[in-house]
Design a protein around this motif. Structure first.
Motif, short mmCIF file in Angstrom:
data_model
loop_
_atom_site.label_atom_id
_atom_site.label_comp_id
_atom_site.label_asym_id
_atom_site.label_seq_id
_atom_site.Cartn_x
_atom_site.Cartn_y
_atom_site.Cartn_z
N GLU A 146 0.84 -1.20 0.00
CA GLU A 146 0.00 0.00 0.00
C GLU A 146 0.87 1.24 0.00
N LYS A 147 0.29 2.37 -0.34
CA LYS A 147 1.03 3.62 -0.33
C LYS A 147 1.09 4.14 1.11
N TRP A 195 14.90 5.39 -3.78
CA TRP A 195 14.33 4.52 -4.81
C TRP A 195 15.37 4.26 -5.89
N LYS A 247 11.76 -1.46 -9.05
CA LYS A 247 10.47 -1.75 -9.68
C LYS A 247 10.29 -3.24 -9.96
N SER A 271 6.20 -1.93 -6.06
CA SER A 271 5.43 -1.03 -6.93
C SER A 271 5.79 0.42 -6.63
N LYS A 272 6.00 1.18 -7.69
CA LYS A 272 6.30 2.60 -7.51
C LYS A 272 5.07 3.36 -7.02
N ASN A 273 3.90 2.75 -7.08
CA ASN A 273 2.69 3.37 -6.54
C ASN A 273 2.67 3.35 -5.01
N TYR A 274 3.55 2.52 -4.44
CA TYR A 274 3.55 2.35 -2.99
C TYR A 274 4.77 2.98 -2.34
N THR A 327 6.17 6.88 -0.73
CA THR A 327 5.78 8.23 -0.30
C THR A 327 7.04 9.02 0.04
#
Length: 298
Positions: A149-150, A219, A224, A228-231, A233
């Motif tokens: 999760e993010k 990062w 990747k 996930s790069k969506n997760y 912050t």
């Protein structure tokens, strides 16, 4: 007479045993090869090479956290004509722990060193030992990274999470900045479930293996493949990258430009994009070196 014979008999036995022991010792000294007694070096921490100035015993000392870089750079500097005019020996040291960098920076041991600018600032190394930046890697961003999760920057979010941080206090992305976030959120560190790791790679392994819910790090391009790069912050932007520093107690611009040229060439051969993206601090041309004021400064 019997007592006399007994004493003589015992004396003879002792003498015989003594002669046998002495003989065995002498034979042992003749048989044993001195070379076999040499203990191998179990942990290497340096490499040494000579320049063409074989009669010059002056040493150019290099320190980097990477053995591979230390070996490559040492060999390149040994073959440099400018270096050979000033030094007869180049010694490259490496150390993987932050404490190794602290030792070299704090005592000003190295002539050329790869270090974080916050460590240099903590020891006032630039003013104390006249270190000057030569080349610098690009600035970067620190993140909280999760696998499911993010991450949310809130007190309630962190209190029930297993958090992975680095165990050395000089790391900005893995230690200083996340703890600053916790402080800003009025979180008592003692109330958090923190698992400390010895490296950024170990942090990633902990996250990938489900040992922690979230880590603090930077990062990387190949992250990747695992996350996930969506997760992710961001914690902080524009963290100053690592820099190479040269001790400039003399206005040794010939050495500075030669070193900068080698460092720039080596960066182009690195596999990771981050280490290819390096900028020079000096403009070397027409036998002069001019500091590029404002172009690479913080």
């Amino acid at each position: 007479m019997n007592i006399k014979n007994t004493v003589l008999q015992k004396t003879s036995i002792v003498t015989f045993l003594f002669i046998v022991i002495v003989f065995a010792w002498v034979c042992g000294q003749l048989i044993v090869n001195d070379d076999e007694l040499a203990f191998p070096v179990l942990i290497e921490t340096s490499t040494t090479c000579r320049t063409t100035a074989t009669a010059n015993d002056s040493e150019l000392i290099v320190f980097t956290p990477s053995k591979n870089i230390a070996v490559q750079l040492t060999q390149k500097l040994c073959g440099d004509n400018v270096v050979a005019k000033q030094y007869g020996v180049v010694v490259g040291y490496w150390g993987y722990k932050t404490s190794d960098s602290l030792e070299f920076v704090g005592k000003g041991i190295a002539d050329l060193i790869l270090a974080k600018n916050n460590i240099m600032a903590a020891f006032k190394a630039e003013s104390t030992y006249d270190y000057m930046p030569v080349v610098g890697f690009s600035d970067y961003t620190a993140f909280f990274i999760s696998s499911k999760e993010k991450p949310i920057i809130s007190k309630s979010y962190f209190l029930d999470k297993k958090i992975g941080l680095l165990d050395y206090p000089t790391s900005r992305s893995g230690h200083i900045l996340p703890k600053q976030v916790f402080k800003d959120l009025d979180i008592n560190i003692a109330n958090l479930n923190i698992l400390y790791a010895s490296s950024h790679n170990e942090l990633r392994d902990l996250l990938a293996n489900g040992k922690v819910d979230i880590i603090a790090s930077f990062w990387k391009e190949n992250d990747k493949d695992r996350f996930s790069k969506n997760y992710i912050t961001p914690l902080s932007n524009n963290i100053t990258g690592t820099r190479w520093y040269l001790k400039m107690q003399q206005n040794n611009t010939d050495l500075l430009c030669a070193v900068q040229e080698h460092l720039m060439a080596m960066s182009r051969d690195q596999e990771l994009h981050y280490y290819q993206n390096v900028s020079p601090f000096w403009r070397c041309e027409n036998n002069t070196a001019v500091f590029k004021v404002g172009e690479n400064n913080e």
